[in-house]
Enzyme design. Structure first.
Site, short mmCIF file in Angstrom:
data_model
loop_
_atom_site.label_atom_id
_atom_site.label_comp_id
_atom_site.label_asym_id
_atom_site.label_seq_id
_atom_site.Cartn_x
_atom_site.Cartn_y
_atom_site.Cartn_z
N ASN A 120 83.17 -53.39 29.96
CA ASN A 120 82.37 -52.58 30.87
C ASN A 120 81.55 -53.54 31.72
O ASN A 120 80.57 -54.10 31.26
CB ASN A 120 81.45 -51.65 30.06
CG ASN A 120 80.55 -50.83 30.97
OD1 ASN A 120 80.69 -50.85 32.19
ND2 ASN A 120 79.61 -50.11 30.37
N TRP A 121 82.00 -53.72 32.96
CA TRP A 121 81.33 -54.69 33.83
C TRP A 121 80.00 -54.17 34.37
O TRP A 121 79.24 -54.92 34.97
CB TRP A 121 82.25 -55.07 35.01
CG TRP A 121 83.34 -56.03 34.63
CD1 TRP A 121 83.54 -56.60 33.41
CD2 TRP A 121 84.35 -56.55 35.51
NE1 TRP A 121 84.64 -57.44 33.46
CE2 TRP A 121 85.15 -57.43 34.74
CE3 TRP A 121 84.67 -56.35 36.85
CZ2 TRP A 121 86.23 -58.11 35.28
CZ3 TRP A 121 85.76 -57.04 37.38
CH2 TRP A 121 86.53 -57.91 36.60
N LYS A 122 79.75 -52.87 34.21
CA LYS A 122 78.51 -52.28 34.75
C LYS A 122 78.40 -52.64 36.24
O LYS A 122 79.42 -52.71 36.91
CB LYS A 122 77.30 -52.74 33.91
CG LYS A 122 77.56 -52.53 32.41
CD LYS A 122 76.36 -52.70 31.54
CE LYS A 122 76.76 -52.47 30.09
NZ LYS A 122 75.65 -52.48 29.17
N HIS A 167 77.91 -42.95 28.75
CA HIS A 167 77.25 -44.23 28.46
C HIS A 167 75.74 -44.04 28.45
O HIS A 167 75.19 -43.28 29.25
CB HIS A 167 77.65 -45.28 29.50
CG HIS A 167 77.29 -46.66 29.06
ND1 HIS A 167 76.00 -47.15 29.16
CD2 HIS A 167 78.03 -47.64 28.48
CE1 HIS A 167 75.97 -48.38 28.67
NE2 HIS A 167 77.19 -48.70 28.25
N GLU A 181 73.42 -45.79 29.53
CA GLU A 181 72.75 -46.09 30.82
C GLU A 181 72.85 -44.90 31.77
O GLU A 181 71.95 -44.66 32.57
CB GLU A 181 73.33 -47.38 31.43
CG GLU A 181 72.82 -48.59 30.64
CD GLU A 181 73.78 -49.78 30.61
OE1 GLU A 181 74.69 -49.85 31.46
OE2 GLU A 181 73.63 -50.62 29.71
N GLU A 200 77.58 -47.00 20.61
CA GLU A 200 76.78 -48.07 21.20
C GLU A 200 75.30 -47.81 20.92
O GLU A 200 74.64 -47.08 21.67
CB GLU A 200 77.00 -48.12 22.72
CG GLU A 200 78.44 -48.38 23.10
CD GLU A 200 78.55 -48.97 24.50
OE1 GLU A 200 79.17 -50.04 24.62
OE2 GLU A 200 78.01 -48.39 25.46
N GLY A 213 72.79 -55.23 25.41
CA GLY A 213 72.19 -56.24 26.27
C GLY A 213 70.97 -56.93 25.67
O GLY A 213 70.24 -57.61 26.37
N SER A 216 76.13 -56.00 22.36
CA SER A 216 76.08 -57.44 22.12
C SER A 216 77.29 -57.98 21.34
O SER A 216 77.14 -58.87 20.50
CB SER A 216 74.76 -57.82 21.43
OG SER A 216 73.66 -57.47 22.26
N GLY A 249 79.92 -55.42 27.17
CA GLY A 249 79.22 -55.52 28.45
C GLY A 249 79.13 -56.97 28.90
O GLY A 249 80.10 -57.54 29.41
N GLY A 250 77.97 -57.58 28.69
CA GLY A 250 77.69 -58.93 29.19
C GLY A 250 78.79 -59.94 28.94
O GLY A 250 79.19 -60.69 29.85
P1 13P Z 1 76.38 -55.56 26.03
O1 13P Z 1 77.70 -56.05 25.46
O2 13P Z 1 75.94 -56.33 27.23
O3 13P Z 1 75.35 -55.43 24.96
O4 13P Z 1 76.67 -54.06 26.58
C1 13P Z 1 77.28 -53.14 25.77
C2 13P Z 1 77.64 -51.96 26.57
O5 13P Z 1 76.78 -51.21 27.01
C3 13P Z 1 79.07 -51.73 26.87
O6 13P Z 1 79.27 -50.47 27.42
#
Ligand code: 13P
Length: 248
Positions: free
Chosen positions: A9-11, A94, A96, A164, A170, A210, A231-232
């Site tokens: 997930n590149w956000k 998600h 977010e 999640e 993050g 993470s 994510g990251g």
């Molecule tokens: P991180 O891997 O940056 O913690 O993000 C997880 C996430 O929200 C994937 O959708």
């Protein structure tokens, strides 16, 4: 055996040039991977380009979002049909989207139903906040997200679940494999109650929060963790390829 899925997930990250250099490196790094589903969820501005770059590869695409109406005056939104032009999957629910864009269980449920009706596959996300966990309410919260989010859904054949925990997203604070496993089993059992045993055993439940090259294997080893939503650590081609190749 459930086939693992590792999804990026590149956000809100990467321009066209950045995506191009990622994919140039990444395709080659994962070319030989045949036993894991690999999914990239870039911003929607990059879906068209990445579709071309991943055609006839082992990489699938996901949209990070969609709206539940078919078409019309909804400035800034994209529909399920538009997503289907480029991607197999869509991420829905998600944290977010829930937190920053006010998406309620009801909105999420409409999106899930529309995506499935249109033939998209859904990565359906859920998870508790730090506060909810401290109050010992994480299971209650997750059970409600499952019940409300999947209301009216007939079959979960085209649904992948992602757990999640918001406190792990993050933050560098990964859930321990034991904590994640406990919640994954709880999610599977909630799904069993609503959709039956066969569906519960078949559905893939990804962990997100993470995930990194260094902790992916120990998480994926857990019996009810069937992959990761990253994510990251998915922004770097080498690092993400290492996670995809968690089996070694
Ligand atoms: P991180 O891997 O940056 O913690 O993000 C997880 C996430 O929200 C994937 O959708």
């Amino acid at each position: 055996m459930r086939r693992p899925m590792i999804a990026a997930n590149w956000k809100m990250n990467k321009t066209m040039a950045e995506a191009r250099s990622f994919i140039d490196a990444f395709r080659g790094l994962v070319r030989d991977v045949t036993d894991v589903d690999i999914v990239l969820a870039p911003p929607s501005t990059l879906l068209c380009k990445l579709r071309k770059e991943t055609d006839s590869s082992n990489i699938m695409l996901a949209s990070q979002n969609m709206f539940y109406e078919d078409k019309g005056a909804f400035t800034g939104e994209i529909s399920a049909d538009m997503v289907k032009d480029f991607a197999e999957y869509v991420i829905i629910g998600h944290s977010e989207r829930r937190q920053y864009f006010g998406e309620s269980d009801d909105v999420i449920n409409k999106k899930v139903n529309k995506a499935l009706e249109k033939g998209l596959k859904v990565i359906f996300c859920m998870g508790e906040t730090d506060e909810e966990r401290e109050e010992g309410r994480e299971k209650e919260v997750i059970a409600k997200q499952i019940k409300n989010g999947l209301d009216g859904v007939g079959s979960l054949d085209n649904v992948v679940v992602a757990y999640e925990p918001i406190w792990a997203i993050g933050t560098g604070k990964t859930a321990t494999p034991e904590i994640a496993q406990e919640v994954h089993l709880f999610i599977r059992n909630e799904i069993r109650k609503i959709f039956g045993n066969e569906t519960a055993e078949k559905i893939r439940i990804l962990y997100g929060g993470s995930v990194k090259p260094g902790n992916a294997a120990e998480l994926m080893e857990q019996p009810d963790i069937d992959g990761g939503l990253v994510g990251g650590a998915s922004l770097d081609a080498e690092g993400f390829a290492q996670i995809v190749k968690f089996k070694g």
